[in-house]
Design a protein around this motif. Structure first.
Motif, PDB file in Angstrom:
ATOM      1  N   TRP A 176      23.618 -12.148  14.813  1.00 41.84           N
ATOM      2  CA  TRP A 176      24.946 -11.593  15.089  1.00 41.84           C
ATOM      3  C   TRP A 176      25.362 -10.770  13.888  1.00 41.84           C
ATOM      4  O   TRP A 176      25.087 -11.117  12.745  1.00 41.84           O
ATOM      5  CB  TRP A 176      25.938 -12.730  15.298  1.00 41.84           C
ATOM      6  CG  TRP A 176      27.354 -12.326  15.630  1.00 41.84           C
ATOM      7  CD1 TRP A 176      27.934 -12.288  16.856  1.00 41.84           C
ATOM      8  CD2 TRP A 176      28.377 -11.912  14.706  1.00 41.84           C
ATOM      9  NE1 TRP A 176      29.246 -11.880  16.770  1.00 41.84           N
ATOM     10  CE2 TRP A 176      29.547 -11.640  15.460  1.00 41.84           C
ATOM     11  CE3 TRP A 176      28.429 -11.744  13.325  1.00 41.84           C
ATOM     12  CZ2 TRP A 176      30.727 -11.211  14.870  1.00 41.84           C
ATOM     13  CZ3 TRP A 176      29.611 -11.305  12.734  1.00 41.84           C
ATOM     14  CH2 TRP A 176      30.754 -11.054  13.513  1.00 41.84           C
ATOM     15  N   MET A 177      26.041  -9.640  14.138  1.00 45.33           N
ATOM     16  CA  MET A 177      26.633  -8.898  13.035  1.00 45.33           C
ATOM     17  C   MET A 177      27.895  -8.187  13.476  1.00 45.33           C
ATOM     18  O   MET A 177      28.084  -7.885  14.661  1.00 45.33           O
ATOM     19  CB  MET A 177      25.651  -7.902  12.414  1.00 45.33           C
ATOM     20  CG  MET A 177      25.470  -6.597  13.153  1.00 45.33           C
ATOM     21  SD  MET A 177      24.517  -5.357  12.185  1.00 45.33           S
ATOM     22  CE  MET A 177      25.757  -4.791  10.994  1.00 45.33           C
ATOM     23  N   GLN A 178      28.751  -7.941  12.522  1.00 45.11           N
ATOM     24  CA  GLN A 178      29.954  -7.148  12.716  1.00 45.11           C
ATOM     25  C   GLN A 178      29.606  -5.686  12.477  1.00 45.11           C
ATOM     26  O   GLN A 178      29.045  -5.334  11.438  1.00 45.11           O
ATOM     27  CB  GLN A 178      31.038  -7.594  11.739  1.00 45.11           C
ATOM     28  CG  GLN A 178      32.298  -6.745  11.769  1.00 45.11           C
ATOM     29  CD  GLN A 178      33.232  -7.055  10.619  1.00 45.11           C
ATOM     30  OE1 GLN A 178      32.859  -7.761   9.674  1.00 45.11           O
ATOM     31  NE2 GLN A 178      34.441  -6.532  10.674  1.00 45.11           N
ATOM     32  N   ILE A 179      29.928  -4.812  13.432  1.00 45.26           N
ATOM     33  CA  ILE A 179      29.741  -3.380  13.226  1.00 45.26           C
ATOM     34  C   ILE A 179      30.819  -2.918  12.245  1.00 45.26           C
ATOM     35  O   ILE A 179      32.004  -3.148  12.469  1.00 45.26           O
ATOM     36  CB  ILE A 179      29.844  -2.614  14.555  1.00 45.26           C
ATOM     37  CG1 ILE A 179      28.730  -3.071  15.508  1.00 45.26           C
ATOM     38  CG2 ILE A 179      29.761  -1.115  14.321  1.00 45.26           C
ATOM     39  CD1 ILE A 179      28.771  -2.415  16.874  1.00 45.26           C
ATOM     40  N   VAL A 222      23.163  -9.551  18.770  1.00 42.84           N
ATOM     41  CA  VAL A 222      24.541  -9.366  19.238  1.00 42.84           C
ATOM     42  C   VAL A 222      25.327  -8.664  18.141  1.00 42.84           C
ATOM     43  O   VAL A 222      25.197  -9.001  16.957  1.00 42.84           O
ATOM     44  CB  VAL A 222      25.203 -10.722  19.569  1.00 42.84           C
ATOM     45  CG1 VAL A 222      26.655 -10.521  19.980  1.00 42.84           C
ATOM     46  CG2 VAL A 222      24.432 -11.444  20.656  1.00 42.84           C
ATOM     47  N   ALA A 223      26.143  -7.673  18.529  1.00 40.17           N
ATOM     48  CA  ALA A 223      27.002  -6.977  17.575  1.00 40.17           C
ATOM     49  C   ALA A 223      28.419  -6.950  18.120  1.00 40.17           C
ATOM     50  O   ALA A 223      28.632  -6.645  19.295  1.00 40.17           O
ATOM     51  CB  ALA A 223      26.494  -5.560  17.333  1.00 40.17           C
ATOM     52  N   GLY A 264      18.197  -2.948  20.995  1.00 37.18           N
ATOM     53  CA  GLY A 264      18.229  -4.131  21.854  1.00 37.18           C
ATOM     54  C   GLY A 264      19.450  -5.012  21.690  1.00 37.18           C
ATOM     55  O   GLY A 264      19.508  -6.099  22.272  1.00 37.18           O
ATOM     56  N   ALA A 265      20.442  -4.560  20.911  1.00 35.84           N
ATOM     57  CA  ALA A 265      21.636  -5.382  20.693  1.00 35.84           C
ATOM     58  C   ALA A 265      22.560  -5.336  21.902  1.00 35.84           C
ATOM     59  O   ALA A 265      22.720  -4.295  22.540  1.00 35.84           O
ATOM     60  CB  ALA A 265      22.382  -4.901  19.459  1.00 35.84           C
ATOM     61  N   LYS A 266      23.168  -6.465  22.185  1.00 35.32           N
ATOM     62  CA  LYS A 266      24.290  -6.491  23.116  1.00 35.32           C
ATOM     63  C   LYS A 266      25.551  -6.277  22.294  1.00 35.32           C
ATOM     64  O   LYS A 266      25.783  -7.002  21.332  1.00 35.32           O
ATOM     65  CB  LYS A 266      24.344  -7.827  23.857  1.00 35.32           C
ATOM     66  CG  LYS A 266      23.236  -8.006  24.879  1.00 35.32           C
ATOM     67  CD  LYS A 266      23.442  -9.272  25.693  1.00 35.32           C
ATOM     68  CE  LYS A 266      22.378  -9.404  26.784  1.00 35.32           C
ATOM     69  NZ  LYS A 266      22.579 -10.631  27.603  1.00 35.32           N
ATOM     70  N   ALA A 273      31.804 -12.713  28.282  1.00 37.18           N
ATOM     71  CA  ALA A 273      32.256 -11.358  27.990  1.00 37.18           C
ATOM     72  C   ALA A 273      31.295 -10.332  28.580  1.00 37.18           C
ATOM     73  O   ALA A 273      30.114 -10.635  28.813  1.00 37.18           O
ATOM     74  CB  ALA A 273      32.359 -11.155  26.488  1.00 37.18           C
ATOM     75  N   ILE A 274      31.785  -9.139  28.806  1.00 29.94           N
ATOM     76  CA  ILE A 274      30.975  -8.051  29.337  1.00 29.94           C
ATOM     77  C   ILE A 274      30.572  -7.142  28.188  1.00 29.94           C
ATOM     78  O   ILE A 274      31.436  -6.633  27.468  1.00 29.94           O
ATOM     79  CB  ILE A 274      31.751  -7.233  30.389  1.00 29.94           C
ATOM     80  CG1 ILE A 274      32.156  -8.135  31.549  1.00 29.94           C
ATOM     81  CG2 ILE A 274      30.930  -6.055  30.886  1.00 29.94           C
ATOM     82  CD1 ILE A 274      33.055  -7.453  32.564  1.00 29.94           C
ATOM     83  N   PRO A 275      29.271  -6.919  27.988  1.00 32.28           N
ATOM     84  CA  PRO A 275      28.841  -6.020  26.906  1.00 32.28           C
ATOM     85  C   PRO A 275      29.415  -4.617  27.092  1.00 32.28           C
ATOM     86  O   PRO A 275      29.651  -4.171  28.208  1.00 32.28           O
ATOM     87  CB  PRO A 275      27.318  -6.008  27.043  1.00 32.28           C
ATOM     88  CG  PRO A 275      26.987  -7.297  27.712  1.00 32.28           C
ATOM     89  CD  PRO A 275      28.120  -7.540  28.670  1.00 32.28           C
TER      90      PRO A 275
END
Length: 347
Positions: A261-264, A285-286, A309-311, A339-341
């Motif tokens: 996981w990361m914060q953009i 996941v981002a 490939g990140a959601k 949640a919806i990507p």
């Protein structure tokens, strides 16, 4: 059930930042609040904490003192509904000659009016937060690379890099340059708005991913506290508004590949990230905190994350709401749904 997991709540505060990170260890939670959004965000954050039954935060971290990060923190610290252990914020006047800084700002009031206004607002924001913490008689520390903040590690900035960034504000010529960069960025946004109205223009914007990170990031944003934490073999990265040079320093010193996981950074700004950095981090996941304006998040940034490939999830999409991510065993969240990507609901 015994809770042993990690939760990230990215709160819906528009083009601002506030996140609650919780680590459960045999049913005992440790909680770190990162940033407090704008001044108007304090009520939103306090209501969220109350709804979750949270009355204590182990740490409160201000990543950097821009209004959209520090603004809500005094209201949270001042609230009798919340107790906390320690506050973290960089104290700029401890690292630069204050008289020289003031002289530079006074000289730049005309030729670098907006930059001077931002810097002065940041100093005032830091002063207000620190004053409120001191009134609560709580300890304050500066978050520099290598320190532990509870279960999280500070990956940047180093003290030396922070002081290097501060020196740029004592240089009158640098202030003028920053002002010119703001104006150029505004023109770039206007052009993008025009291009978005045509199919050909949209194709050009799709291709602009190769130019991510082309414009420099403000020194204050590069001074953002970058943090990471692990759960098992999974790494989570919190970037605030850090830009390309700051993120490059962090990735050189810490194992930040193939993130869970990361914060953009910076609400999805094109200036703060490159394709090379995204390919290095390669998160599963981002999350991005944004209101969905033409500036935040940028389409090219979202597409670059999706290309690895990140959601990608945003607090604005498909409708404004806070986002919750968790691994391991954590308490149920009645009323929450998947949640919806970003953009997936358009398919």
């Amino acid at each position: 059930m015994s809770f042993d997991g990690l939760e990230v709540d990215m709160l819906n505060v528009a083009n601002a930042d506030s996140m609650l990170v919780t680590r459960w260890n045999v049913n005992v939670p440790s909680r770190i609040l990162i940033d407090g959004g704008n001044s108007s965000s304090a009520t939103i954050i306090l209501e969220f904490l109350k709804a979750r039954g949270i009355q204590y935060l182990d740490h409160i971290v201000c990543s950097h003192p821009h209004d959209d990060h520090v603004g809500g923190l005094p209201g949270i610290v001042d609230s009798p509904a919340i107790d906390f252990g320690r506050a973290w914020i960089h104290v700029p006047w401890m690292h630069v000659d204050y008289a020289t800084l003031q002289a530079s700002l006074n000289r730049g009031q005309i030729t670098a009016k907006r930059v001077v206004k931002i810097i002065r607002a940041s100093v005032q924001g830091a002063q207000k937060f620190i004053k409120t913490v001191e009134e609560r008689k709580k300890p304050i520390s500066e978050p520099f690379e290598g320190q532990d903040i509870g279960f999280m590690k500070v990956c940047g900035p180093t003290k030396a890099y922070y002081e290097e960034l501060l020196k740029e504000f004592t240089d009158f010529e640098k202030l003028k340059l920053f002002e010119e960069e703001i104006e150029a960025h505004e023109q770039d946004v206007l052009l993008e708005d025009i291009l978005n109205k045509t199919s050909f223009g949209k194709e050009l914007l799709e291709a602009e991913g190769a130019h991510l990170g082309g414009a420099p990031t403000e020194p204050e944003n590069n001074s953002s506290t970058i943090m990471s934490t692990m759960f098992g073999d999974d790494t989570f990265l919190f970037t605030a508004d850090a830009g390309v040079p700051a993120l490059n320093q962090a990735k050189e010193k810490y194992a930040l590949k193939n993130l869970r996981w990361m914060q953009i950074p910076h609400h999805g700004s094109r200036r703060n990230i490159t394709k090379e950095l995204i390919e290095h981090f390669k998160p599963q996941v981002a999350f991005v905190s944004a209101e969905g304006s033409k500036k935040h998040p940028r389409i090219a940034v979202i597409n670059a994350f999706k290309d690895v490939g990140a959601k990608v999830f945003s607090t604005h999409y498909p409708s404004p709401t806070s986002k919750w991510f968790h691994v391991g065993t954590c308490p149920d969240r009645p009323g929450y749904k998947s949640a919806i990507p970003l953009y997936d609901s358009d398919k």
